[in-house]
Design a protein around this motif. Structure first.
Motif, mmCIF file in Angstrom:
data_model
loop_
_atom_site.group_PDB
_atom_site.id
_atom_site.type_symbol
_atom_site.label_atom_id
_atom_site.label_comp_id
_atom_site.label_asym_id
_atom_site.label_seq_id
_atom_site.Cartn_x
_atom_site.Cartn_y
_atom_site.Cartn_z
ATOM 1 N N ASN A 1 52.563 1.720 10.157
ATOM 2 C CA ASN A 1 51.805 1.796 11.415
ATOM 3 C C ASN A 1 50.357 2.119 11.117
ATOM 4 O O ASN A 1 50.067 2.871 10.190
ATOM 5 C CB ASN A 1 52.371 2.899 12.311
ATOM 6 N N LYS A 2 49.470 1.507 11.912
ATOM 7 C CA LYS A 2 48.053 1.892 11.820
ATOM 8 C C LYS A 2 47.415 1.688 13.185
ATOM 9 O O LYS A 2 47.542 0.618 13.766
ATOM 10 C CB LYS A 2 47.316 1.028 10.787
ATOM 11 N N SER A 3 46.797 2.729 13.677
ATOM 12 C CA SER A 3 46.118 2.525 14.960
ATOM 13 C C SER A 3 44.654 2.941 14.829
ATOM 14 O O SER A 3 44.322 3.892 14.129
ATOM 15 C CB SER A 3 46.800 3.340 16.049
ATOM 16 N N LEU B 1 43.981 1.390 19.850
ATOM 17 C CA LEU B 1 44.636 0.134 19.485
ATOM 18 C C LEU B 1 45.651 0.291 18.358
ATOM 19 O O LEU B 1 45.352 0.859 17.318
ATOM 20 C CB LEU B 1 43.564 -0.857 19.045
ATOM 21 N N GLN B 2 46.844 -0.213 18.602
ATOM 22 C CA GLN B 2 47.875 -0.192 17.561
ATOM 23 C C GLN B 2 47.711 -1.463 16.733
ATOM 24 O O GLN B 2 48.283 -2.510 17.062
ATOM 25 C CB GLN B 2 49.268 -0.135 18.217
ATOM 26 N N ASP C 1 52.010 -2.270 13.929
ATOM 27 C CA ASP C 1 53.034 -1.613 14.718
ATOM 28 C C ASP C 1 54.379 -1.782 14.019
ATOM 29 O O ASP C 1 55.018 -2.830 14.142
ATOM 30 C CB ASP C 1 53.036 -2.230 16.123
#
Ligand SMILES: Nc1ncnc2c1ncn2[C@@H]1O[C@H](COP(=O)(O)OP(=O)(O)OP(=O)(O)O)[C@@H](O)[C@H]1O
Ligand SMILES: Nc1ncnc2c1ncn2[C@@H]1O[C@H](COP(=O)(O)OP(=O)(O)OP(=O)(O)O)[C@@H](O)[C@H]1O
Ligand SMILES: [Mg+2]
Ligand SMILES: [Mg+2]
Lengths: 338, 413, 369, 251, 252
Positions: free
Chosen positions: E11-13, E17-18, E21
């Motif tokens: 995961n990286k947001s 904003l994701q 996911d």
């Protein structure tokens, strides 16, 4: 207790001065990205506007002092005093504030000439070239001033009205021990005024954004129909005026001489960079931070614990901040990071 | 005596080197020194009205140059930096072949070039240097100082201060944080303590060239001190004094006494820089153009007629140094520095503005009258900035030669 | 093969350079610069600038505190003179080593940042060193006066010189640097300059050099190409720091005194100017830049009205006087003015510094024939 | 819109009308190196012209020369847009007279948000599409409006670059590889947009490696090789001419 | 056929904003794995996470059985992952040859080896390799040109050559042929095919379906930071979701 309050006041006072002195550099260096070693020279030129005006106002009839032989010695009586008497004296007394009226157009001219004639051709040159050319310019300006006014400091008294001390303590109902020179308070107020004005101009108009954009990528901005060079000159002129006024108002505190600019150069750069490149608020914050810390580091109590701290405090703080915060207090990304 | 560096014997002329600050804070002082040197050269070569050559005694100079050789000179810029000063001096010695060099406007520089003089075996007649070290721990066989020093300032000032401001004062020192500042602080403390019973409330070191001293002045306000001594010179003194007065110190009443500010070392240029603020301030100085003895008058006359304004104390000491050297050479009958040094050592002379003066052989320090001056309350002209408060006789400021131990080094190098 | 060709070209360059340096006492005569002290300064500051250029020109890190290493080198060297021996070899070895260590520490701290932030970090550290050396550290540095030799110094390795006999001259295994009216000292400096130049050239041509230039152009790319940029930059920093230390040691060797002002920011700024003036990233440029600035400082500053007067003496008096007054604005006490103008002229007309000018002249010639 | 503002002018030169846009024998240099070597072509108002050629053929250089960028420096030749001599103008004057370049590397401005990047285009007259309208065309940008422009994805940046051009009221649109890095759907989006733009009577030059796509869109094609025009004719012709395509486009 | 790269639960947001996911993805040894998806789907971000340009909020990136999270970018590269960037990342001020030597040296000498004395132009092995790889992308002729003055397409080819020269275990290509003339695109495809045939694993991001389908054995489709489907090229071509989310009317 009073000692602490005094030191705080002094810190604010110094901070205001540092912030104002660095302001012009923030505009040219932080915003336009020109490494401007001539900043000190602008500061000094402002101070010498005051000197010049005072010399003009005190043009005098020379009454020969007969007691002196071998060479001409005079007691000088300014024409203004002869013609206008009291009023004349008052005008001379107010020479520093009066010279502001003269300094603003003068410094604007200096700024525009400097930008149009020289700096403009260096926006896209490597920083190395900017350093050399502005340093050269600084030396030239200095030497010209030295040749005209000599190397000795020239005292510029503040108006009688502002020259005493004010009992700040009484104002805030804290005893009579907190007195402070009126002129320094004036300078503090003045710096708030100027900083506020410049801030408003850049922050609350699109002007700041456009200039920032222009600095990041001149070509693209021009491709959008914007005459960026014109805006750059405006910023430069503004910076020159601000630097000049900072120097002018400082003269009663520090009798100006041709070298005063160089003495403040390093400090200005430190303030701007510690504040963070391209950030006006950052520079102001840095100015006050350094001012206050320096003031406290200079107290005997502190010096006894850490001898010599006051000698290095500015740089020490600068170092710590830059190590903790990669871009100083509020620096923008990518401004002069490589 | 054998061969020595830059021996002018088989040349028609002899070169002297004048090494003065031409850039930096002391540039104006340097300019004035240079004027004095040029004047001295003129007089040595028998041009002009001869200046002090008419008054100094004993006098061996004949107004035909030195040992009959026309005197020429070269100049250089010390920038008031040890390295630059040494570089400039080396140029004079190695390239221009000077037999003696002189000048300078700071103790650090004086000491640095003085040790160079020793290494190179070329005599250095120091210009304006006030630190005790110059003829104390850093004294050199090839270096001579005509100017007075911090010790003498203390000795001269203490009695006047007592007379003016009374006994048992609480003193706050602000001191330039380097050797000269320290040595002056100490001298003033010692003498005011022993002679006027003044106590040191605090002695605070301030960085050189601090510009704004306010952070050091605020603590003075409520410190309970009633005298502020500013051990600063040049620009620093101009700034610290201006600012101290802005802080209303002189209008203060502490311990039921009027608060006083003292600036132990004065010069006219500093007085100009400080403007109004100098008025009424007490301090000491080496010489002043208003002195009425024949030597001073002769010097002021020829300097004034040459340049249209009076000489500063820096100019005076540089002029004297040149004359004294030249005279010593005449007496020695040779340019060989070893002989010249011997002639200068323990030489007693008069008619050069400070009364009868001794060039003490043990430390190469001149002992002469010292002036206590006061910033002029209402000057009668633009040059009339200092009032001579008192001429403190030489006897009062003399001290035993072992007070500041040091090593002169050999005659032969 | 091309490699050998460039190699020969380089060796030729070094030879020419060496010849030019060693023959200074001859060809500098007409310029009035052929006296030991100034020639030593040329060599020493040339060395300083060459080293600085390895960091600035190659790696792209603009240090504004390089003078600190000069100071450290000088102090360390003088202390050896005082405590152990007047032989410059061990003294300079120590000086360079210490400044290397110093550079390692400072570099480690400052290289955490790039660009202007790096510059200000170096400036800050150097200024701290200067201010402390000037005041609090006086026991070690002798403050404003500067660290000097004294006849009381132990100098335990040398046969003790009886007090009063004065201070012996520095020597290289017996060869006194003051010998031959100081020419000995100059040649010692000259040899170091030539060696320093050669080493710098090798570094520039080496894979390490390519790495440094890579860091200068695109540090990000270097990382994703599997290169650890930090140690490379740090090595460059230490090397240039040691060059500075060497320069400082030499200063002390030819003139045994170490003053704090050597560490001041103005001194750091000076080497920046020297490098840019000569030509950033070029090999010879920095040396030329250093020479020009030192020449102005020592020769132009010494031209006074009398000198001008007999320079113009061939002209009718009136004209001569006018010329003297005009020219005197630019020499003697006005030498800074000329220097400032020179700086501006060079960047305006020769972007790329003196070397650029030389390159253009070369082109002219090659074009003409 | 431009059509309105310039009617009068056009009315005047009916018949004698030289092409709406023409560049005549332009030569441009990067310092010493001679890159655009006498390129000439005309476009009629509202036409779309595909400018094709190999890598290094000089397409970008030509566009930059027309937009009056500082380099390559235009040393010779004339450029006329709607009877105005573009070759005498500076970069921003050209822009103010309706020339818009969408550069190949997008040049999103560092330190400005998506929205600021668009606002920047509307500081100087004449202003074109409203920012909202642009957001309608590229909803993706609307979502990202407050994000720093340079952190956009490659494609998003491309959208922003095109949008920025539309934010000004333009007469000549110079697109340098507008499809690069765009997902097929978006490519179709933009093709649709370009047709719309064409309807607005905006004259367009499109440089595109995806020659087929470009030619489908274009009325005319010009093929460059080493800085000179080697073909100038209708787009279909190129599509149908095996040899031509093979020689200069290798398709 | 073993897994070379395994991404699980990444995961990286960015702010709200994701960007990534819960991404799971396996790249098998010796295959060419295409990652496609609409603009802003998170493809480049995913590569950034792999090469350590950014650290995922959660999840793991296993390469050769080693976890790459928190490993320095240069170490990751030394492990054998090499990347071509979406916008060319080269050494503008250096000549093409020097550009080429840096990765080669990095490959030969490791992350840090100060070779101060040897001459670069005497490194026969390096030069030989450089020539070979530059020839592959036919830039050898321009080897002494400053890379800043290259045209866009040439820059891309140079960067590609630089990455290939390290012969990495895993080659990450972010739109390698974008802006390349058709001819060069085809050459590049051939080139990549030969590389692949040497058994170098590749993960490739492309919007040019011609390239994707002529190279890849396996395709993952990313949308809104999420892998919406994965499979053989044929499956993907026909997958309706992919069609409407990504391909649109484009014929492939
Ligand atoms: N800044 C520059 N300095 C010198 N030469 C350059 C510069 N930019 C481009 N060139 C050269 O000009 C020629 C044409 O470049 P240009 O970018 O116009 O080609 P292009 O047709 O746009 O290629 P591509 O399709 O790869 O973008 C190329 O040979 C390139 O090397
Ligand atoms: N540093 C950042 N800060 C904020 N948002 C970011 C950042 N980097 C990327 N994003 C956003 O994350 C999303 C994914 O970006 P990414 O570059 O991975 O897309 P992509 O799949 O590569 O698209 P494209 O095919 O157009 O290159 C985009 O919406 C982008 O705006
Ligand atoms: Mg292109
Ligand atoms: Mg991407």
């Amino acid at each position: 207790m009073d000692a602490i309050l005094l030191q705080i006041l002094n810190g604010l006072d110094k901070g205001g001065a540092y912030a104002l002195i660095a302001l012009g550099l923030t505009l040219i260096f932080g915003t336009l990205g020109v490494v401007n070693f001539a900043h000190g020279a602008l500061f000094m030129l402002g101070a010498f506007c005051a000197v010049t005006i005072r010399q003009l106002l005190t043009l005098s009839v020379k009454v020969k002092d007969e007691s002196v032989t071998f060479f001409e010695a005079f007691k000088e009586v300014p024409y203004l005093e002869l013609w206008l008497g009291e009023t004349g004296t008052t005008i001379i007394d107010w020479s520093v504030p009066i010279s502001i009226l003269f300094a603003i157009p003068a410094m604007l001219m200096v700024g525009l000439v400097m930008e149009r004639g020289l700096i403009r051709h260096f926006y896209r040159r490597p920083h190395a070239d900017q350093i050399l050319v502005t340093f050269g310019l600084a030396i030239v300006i200095q030497e010209i001033v030295k040749a005209t006014y000599g190397a000795n400091p020239l005292p510029q008294p503040a108006p009688e009205l502002f020259s005493g001390t004010a009992n700040v303590g009484a104002l805030f109902g804290m005893g009579d021990n907190i007195v402070y020179p009126v002129w320094r308070l004036v300078y503090l107020a003045f710096s708030f005024l100027i900083i506020g004005a410049v801030f408003a101009f850049l922050q609350f108009t699109t002007f700041g954004m456009v200039v920032r954009a222009g600095m990041a990528d001149r070509e693209t901005v021009q491709l959008l129909g914007i005459n960026i060079t014109k805006r750059f000159s405006v910023v430069f002129g503004l910076a020159a005026v601000v630097s000049g006024l900072a120097g002018l108002m400082y003269t009663p505190i520090l009798p100006p001489d041709y070298h005063m600019g160089m003495d403040f150069l390093v400090l200005s750069f430190v303030v701007v960079v510690v504040g963070g490149m391209g950030s006006l608020p950052g520079a102001v914050a840095a100015g006050f931070l350094l001012g206050i810390l320096q003031s406290f580091a200079s107290m005997n109590e502190v010096k006894q614990i850490i001898p010599g701290l006051d000698q290095i405090i500015i740089y020490l703080v600068a170092m710590i901040i830059l190590l903790v915060r990669p871009r100083g207090l509020m620096g923008r990304k990518g401004v002069m990071e490589s | 005596a054998g061969a020595f560096r830059n021996d002018p014997t088989n040349q028609a002329t002899v070169k002297l080197g004048f090494n003065v600050p031409q850039s930096g804070a002391y540039a104006d002082e340097g300019a004035d020194e240079l004027r004095a040197f040029k004047l001295a050269v003129k007089h040595l070569n028998g041009e002009g009205d001869g200046g002090m050559m008419n008054t100094m005694k004993p006098l061996s100079l004949k107004g035909n140059g030195i040992l009959g050789k026309k005197v020429e000179y070269v100049t250089g810029d010390t920038q008031t930096k040890s390295d630059a000063a040494r570089a400039s001096a080396k140029r004079m010695i190695e390239k221009d072949g000077v037999i003696m060099f002189s000048g300078g406007s700071s103790s650090g520089v004086a000491i640095a070039v003085q040790s160079l003089a020793q290494e190179m075996g070329t005599i250095f007649m120091a210009g304006l240097t006030h630190s005790n070290d110059t003829t104390g721990k850093d004294r050199r066989r090839y270096g001579f100082r005509h100017f007075f020093n911090a010790h003498m300032s203390g000795a001269a000032l203490a009695p006047v201060l007592e007379a003016e401001y009374g006994r048992d004062r609480q003193v706050y020192h602000l001191t330039a944080d380097y050797t000269w500042g320290w040595s002056q602080e100490k001298s003033i403390q010692d003498f005011t303590a022993s002679q006027a019973g003044w106590q040191t409330k605090a002695a605070v070191r301030t960085p050189v060239g601090a510009g704004d001293f306010s952070q050091y002045i605020t603590p003075v306000l409520n410190s309970g001190a009633d005298v502020l001594v500013l051990n600063h010179y040049g620009k620093d003194m101009v700034n610290s004094l201006t600012q101290a007065i802005q802080f209303g110190l002189r209008d203060k009443q502490v311990n039921g006494k009027d608060f006083q500010i003292v600036v132990p070392l004065f010069s006219r240029l500093m007085a100009q820089g400080a403007g109004e603020n100098i008025k009424g301030i007490l301090g000491s100085t080496g010489w002043n153009w208003k002195l009425q003895d024949e030597g001073s008058r002769a010097f002021v006359k020829s300097f004034g007629q040459e340049y249209g304004f009076p000489p500063s104390q820096a100019a005076h000491t540089c002029y004297c140094q040149t004359m004294l050297y030249a005279d010593a050479v005449e007496r020695a009958g040779t340019f060989n520095p070893e002989e010249v040094i011997k002639q200068l050592e323990d030489h007693t002379f008069d008619g050069m503005g400070n009364g009868e003066t001794l060039y003490r052989g043990a430390d190469h320090q001149c002992f002469k009258d010292v002036l206590v001056v006061r910033g002029n309350e209402n000057p009668s002209s633009q040059f009339d900035l200092l009032d001579v408060q008192q001429i403190v006789p030489r006897a009062k400021v003399e001290y035993p030669e072992d007070t500041y131990p040091g090593e002169l080094g050999p005659y032969k190098v | 093969m091309q490699a050998t060709a460039t190699k020969n070209k380089d060796n030729l360059m070094v030879l020419l350079f060496a010849a030019a340096v060693l023959l200074m006492p001859l060809w500098l005569q007409p310029f009035g610069a052929a006296y030991p002290d100034l020639m030593q300064k040329f060599a020493i500051f040339g060395l300083f600038a060459i080293g600085f250029n390895i960091l600035f020109g190659q790696t792209g890190y603009l240090s504004f505190g390089h003078a600190a290493f000069i100071g450290v080198g000088s102090y360390a060297t003088v202390w050896i003179f005082k405590l152990y021996t007047m032989n410059i070899f061990p003294a300079m070895l120590f000086g360079v080593a210490i400044s290397g260590v110093f550079a390692l520490v400072i570099g480690f701290i400052c290289l955490r940042r790039t660009g202007i932030y790096f510059s200000i970090l170096t400036l800050a550290l150097a200024q701290m060193s200067y201010n402390l050396a000037y005041s609090v550290l006086t026991p070690i540095t002798n403050g404003e006066t500067g660290l000097q030799l004294s006849s009381q110094d132990p100098r335990s390795w040398d046969a003790a010189t009886a007090a009063g006999e004065g201070i012996p001259s520095t020597n290289l295994f017996g060869l006194e640097l003051s010998a031959f009216d100081g020419l000995a000292g100059f040649y010692v400096c000259a040899v170091f300059l030539i060696l320093g130049f050669y080493v710098a050239m090798r570094i520039t041509r080496s894979p390490f050099g390519s790495m440094l230039r890579g860091i200068k152009t695109n540090q990000q790319r270097m990382m994703y190409t599997g290169l650890n940029t930090k140690p490379y930059a740090l090595t460059a920093f230490v090397i240039s720091g040691m060059y500075a230390g060497l320069a400082g040691s030499l200063m002390a060797a030819v003139d045994p005194l170490a003053g704090a002002e050597r560490m001041q920011w103005t001194a750091s700024g000076e080497v920046v100017l020297m490098t840019i003036l000569g030509g950033v990233g070029t090999l010879v440029g920095p040396v030329l830049g250093a020479a020009v600035i030192k020449y102005f400082e020592n020769i132009f500053s010494a031209i006074n009205t009398t000198v001008l007067a007999d320079f113009y003496s061939f002209l009718p008096d009136g004209l001569a006087n006018v010329l003297v007054t005009v020219t005197s604005l630019f020499v003697g006490k006005g030498w800074h003015l000329t220097l400032g103008l020179l700086f501006m002229m060079v960047v305006i007309f020769l972007p790329g510094g003196i070397m650029e000018g030389i390159a253009r002249i070369r082109k002219r010639f090659s074009a003409s024939n | 819109m431009s059509t309105v503002t310039t009617d009068a002018v056009r009315g005047k030169n009916v018949g004698t009308a030289p092409a709406y846009f023409s560049c005549h024998d332009i030569h441009a240099y990067y310092g010493e190196s001679y890159i655009v070597q006498g390129v000439s072509f005309n476009i009629h108002e509202g036409e779309i012209l595909a400018l094709l050629g190999r890598n290094g053929a000089g397409k970008t250089s030509t566009l930059r020369a027309i937009a009056r960028c500082d380099d390559p420096a235009l040393k010779k030749g004339e450029i006329w847009l709607d009877h105005k001599p573009v070759h005498t103008m500076t970069t921003y004057e050209a822009a103010q007279n309706g020339v818009a370049l969408v550069p190949e590397d997008r040049c999103i401005i560092q330190g400005l948000t998506v929205e600021e990047n668009l606002q920047l285009a509307q500081i100087e007259e004449p202003i074109g599409w409203s920012i909202e309208r642009i957001f309608d065309l590229f909803p993706r940008l609307k979502e990202r409006r407050n994000q720093e422009g340079v952190t956009l994805s490659g494609g998003e940046q491309q959208m922003l670059a095109v949008g920025r051009a539309l934010a000004r009221d333009i007469k000549l649109l110079l697109l340098d590889e507008p499809y690069e890095g765009l997902a097929p759907v978006i490519v179709q989006e933009i093709e649709r947009t370009l047709r719309e733009i064409k309807e607005l009577g905006i004259t367009t030059v499109i440089v595109e490696q995806n020659a087929v796509a470009a030619l489908k869109l274009a009325d005319r094609a010009v093929i460059l090789d080493t800085g000179t025009v080697v073909y100038d004719g209708s787009a279909e012709e190129v599509l149908n001419d095996e040899e031509l395509r093979h020689n200069y486009l290798a398709i | 056929m073993s897994t070379l790269l395994e991404i699980s639960g990444v995961n990286k947001s960015f702010g709200g904003l994701q960007a990534l996911d819960d991404v799971n993805l396996k790249v098998n040894e010796g295959t060419v794995h295409a990652i496609i998806g609409p603009n802003g789907a998170g493809k480049s971000t995913l590569l950034n996470a792999i090469i350590g340009k950014l650290v995922p909020d959660t999840g793991s990136v296993m390469f050769n059985g080693q976890d790459m999270i928190g490993v320095q970018p240069h170490q990751i590269n030394q492990h054998g992952i090499s990347r071509v960037f979406q916008t060319p990342e080269i050494f503008g001020e250096l000549t093409i040859l020097e550009n080429m030597m840096i990765p080669l040296l990095a490959h030969r000498d490791g992350a840090f080896k100060p070779t101060l004395w040897a001459r670069s132009d005497a490194q026969a092995d390096i030069l030989e390799k450089a020539e070979h790889y530059l020839a592959d992308v036919n830039l050898w002729g321009k080897k002494d040109v400053h890379s800043a003055s290259l045209s866009r397409g040439d820059k891309r080819r140079l960067e590609l050559a630089m990455c290939l020269s390290q012969d990495p275990k895993l080659l990450l290509l972010d739109e390698p042929t974008a802006g390349m003339a058709r001819a060069d695109t085809n050459n590049t495809i051939d080139l990549l095919q030969t590389i692949a045939s040497r058994g170098i694993t590749m993960a490739i991001i492309e919007h040019d379906m011609h390239v994707v389908f002529s190279l890849s054995q396996r395709i993952s489709v990313l949308a809104q930071g999420h892998v919406i489907c994965e499979g053989m090229p044929e499956e993907i071509k026909t997958d309706p979701r992919v069609r409407e989310a990504y391909l649109g009317g484009a014929e492939v």
